[in-house]
Design an enzyme around this catalytic site. Structure first.
Site, PDB file in Angstrom:
ATOM      1  N   ARG A   1      13.746 -25.144  12.452  1.00 36.62           N
ATOM      2  CA  ARG A   1      14.886 -25.892  12.724  1.00 36.62           C
ATOM      3  C   ARG A   1      14.402 -27.347  11.568  1.00 36.62           C
ATOM      4  NH1 ARG A   1      14.903 -30.208  15.583  1.00 36.62           N
ATOM      5  NH2 ARG A   1      14.154 -29.617  17.445  1.00 36.62           N
TER       6      ARG A   1
ATOM      7  N   ASP B   1      35.449 -31.563   1.088  1.00 36.68           N
ATOM      8  CA  ASP B   1      35.453 -29.375   1.694  1.00 36.68           C
ATOM      9  C   ASP B   1      35.792 -28.607  -0.218  1.00 36.68           C
ATOM     10  OD1 ASP B   1      35.190 -26.774   2.459  1.00 36.68           O
ATOM     11  OD2 ASP B   1      36.770 -27.782   4.394  1.00 36.68           O
TER      12      ASP B   1
HETATM   13  C1  LIG Z   1      37.057 -21.802   7.164  1.00 38.99           C
HETATM   14  C2  LIG Z   1      36.304 -23.079   7.350  1.00 38.99           C
HETATM   15  C3  LIG Z   1      35.917 -24.429   7.474  1.00 38.99           C
HETATM   16  C4  LIG Z   1      34.971 -24.039   9.018  1.00 38.99           C
HETATM   17  O1  LIG Z   1      34.054 -22.801   8.868  1.00 38.99           O
HETATM   18  P1  LIG Z   1      33.341 -22.280   9.872  1.00 38.99           P
HETATM   19  O2  LIG Z   1      31.876 -21.431   9.048  1.00 38.99           O
HETATM   20  O3  LIG Z   1      34.517 -20.802  10.067  1.00 38.99           O
HETATM   21  O4  LIG Z   1      32.609 -22.702  11.105  1.00 38.99           O
HETATM   22  C5  LIG Z   1      35.693 -25.827   7.054  1.00 38.99           C
HETATM   23  N1  LIG Z   1      37.216 -25.801   5.988  1.00 38.99           N
HETATM   24  C6  LIG Z   1      37.844 -24.790   5.295  1.00 38.99           C
HETATM   25  C7  LIG Z   1      38.652 -24.886   4.456  1.00 38.99           C
HETATM   26  C8  LIG Z   1      37.361 -23.336   6.125  1.00 38.99           C
HETATM   27  O5  LIG Z   1      38.210 -22.547   5.417  1.00 38.99           O
END
Ligand SMILES: *Cc1c(COP(=O)(O)O)cnc(C)c1O
Length: 396
Positions: A61, A186
């Protein structure tokens, strides 16, 4: 091998970062160190490891050699200080939020974020006293107006999901820093092949590696990549205590997919560059939004901050939701499924799927119309993708 990887070309970094030979066996492919814990030779060594006097592994972890390879690989491409791999993209986001926000703090975010990202902030972090304001972050005045003295984090997704609206990362970083806040980006929609937010002054990047980075639609995973050692060490303990880690076998699978990221992203993008104008000229299509089209109001920004337009396109079929549904029910090569960034073409309807949990008025305000269709163009032959969309449009 890794001595000059920092200055190597992107394709070279993509293939070699984290992939060094394991000289205990000579294995060229990375070994899967499938263990939960690591033995100490004696008590003194155990104590030294815990105290940080000796480098080495303790418990998976908190770190594992196979996972470390993946963290090094992705961080190298993003130009980060290191990586913290997580079991999912949402675990990566929650690790960042939990580490960077306190009760009483305020967050400013892109209004059309990935649905669950916005929901966890508004529904759950609010329970711990974190306030948030979501605005159209492509409008810099709206970002400035949303900033408060207690704003500690600005969170943007660009291009945003699923509206394909872009945010000027460098300009928003400047606004955030002037207010003493950090910028989290993101970067899932682009991958480091076409956008590197840390180079544009963002502080932390997160990924759902489920998408382009793994690329084979078979693993859920995520990654946090802080731009500085200081932020890496601030987020690391939260990552341990939250239990957001990934499994060594999962890390190995993502490493395997990651090696072809550059090839895949470019192949998907090449197809999208042909699909978007074809859709735009189709009589049954109302509008198309794709950063590579001159009709995109932010075409110039795309050229400035991205190395290509990517592979995500949103559009609306004439006749609204009803016609859109008939179209989606008739695709044969494209798969009707959420997610994106896979080697295969995926198509979905945000209003009834990924963004269904968002109240309708909030969805409309964020620019997600009921008829909007999102396509993640895959690596198939362009002519086959076109033929499939054409026959499905005939049913619309
Ligand atoms: C899919 C996605 C997430 C979340 O990711 P998971 O792997 O499904 O938990 C977050 N941000 C964006 C832009 C995504 O496309």
């Amino acid at each position: 091998m890794s001595h000059d990887l920092k200055n190597a070309g992107q394709a070279t970094q993509n293939i070699h970062a984290g992939q060094h030979t394991d000289w205990t066996t000579g294995s060229v492919a990375p070994p899967i160190i499938q263990t939960s814990t690591f033995a100490f030779k004696n008590c003194a060594q155990g104590a030294d490891r815990f105290a940080g006097r000796e480098e080495g592994y303790i418990y998976t972890r908190m770190g594992n050699p196979t996972i470390a390879r993946l963290e090094e690989a992705v961080s190298t491409l993003e130009g980060g200080a290191g990586g913290l791999a997580t079991g999912s993209g949402m675990a990566a986001l929650n690790t960042c939020l939990f580490a960077l926000l306190n009760a009483g703090d305020h967050l400013v975010g892109t209004h059309s974020l990935y649905g669950p990202s916005r929901m966890v902030i508004e529904r759950d972090f609010s329970r711990f006293g974190v306030q948030s304001t979501f605005v159209d972050t492509s409008d810099l005045d709206a970002v400035r107006a949303a900033m408060r003295p207690e704003t500690k984090l600005v969170f943007v997704e660009t291009p945003a999901n699923p509206t394909i609206v872009m945010t000027d990362i460098a300009a928003v970083a400047k606004i955030a820093h002037e207010h003493g806040a950090l910028l989290l980006v993101d970067n899932t929609f682009c991958s480091p092949i076409i956008q590197r937010p840390l180079e544009l002054d963002a502080d932390v990047v997160m990924h759902s590696m489920t998408k382009f980075i793994n690329g084979h639609t078979d693993v859920v995973s995520g990654m946090v990549i802080p731009g500085s050692k200081e932020l890496l060490e601030r987020i690391r303990p939260v990552h341990y205590f939250l239990g957001a880690c990934m499994d060594p076998h999962q890390a190995w699978l993502v490493l395997r997919g990651f090696k072809t990221l550059s090839l895949r992203v470019k192949a998907c993008q090449e197809n999208a560059i042909q699909v978007a104008p074809w859709l735009e000229s189709h009589p049954k299509i109302e509008w198309v939004r794709f950063p590579g089209l001159e009709s995109h109001p932010q075409h110039a920004l795309a050229k400035k901050q991205m190395d290509g337009p990517g592979a995500l396109i949103s559009f609306e079929v004439k006749g609204g939701l009803e016609a859109g549904t008939r179209f989606l029910d008739n695709v044969k090569l494209a798969t009707l499924a959420v997610s994106l960034g896979g080697i295969e073409t995926l198509i979905q309807h945000p209003a009834s799927m990924t963004h269904a949990a968002m109240p309708a008025d909030m969805r409309h305000k964020a620019g997600i119309s009921d008829g909007l269709v999102r396509i993640s163009v895959g690596c198939e032959d362009f002519v086959d993708i076109k033929t499939d969309l054409e026959q499905a449009l005939n049913h619309a």
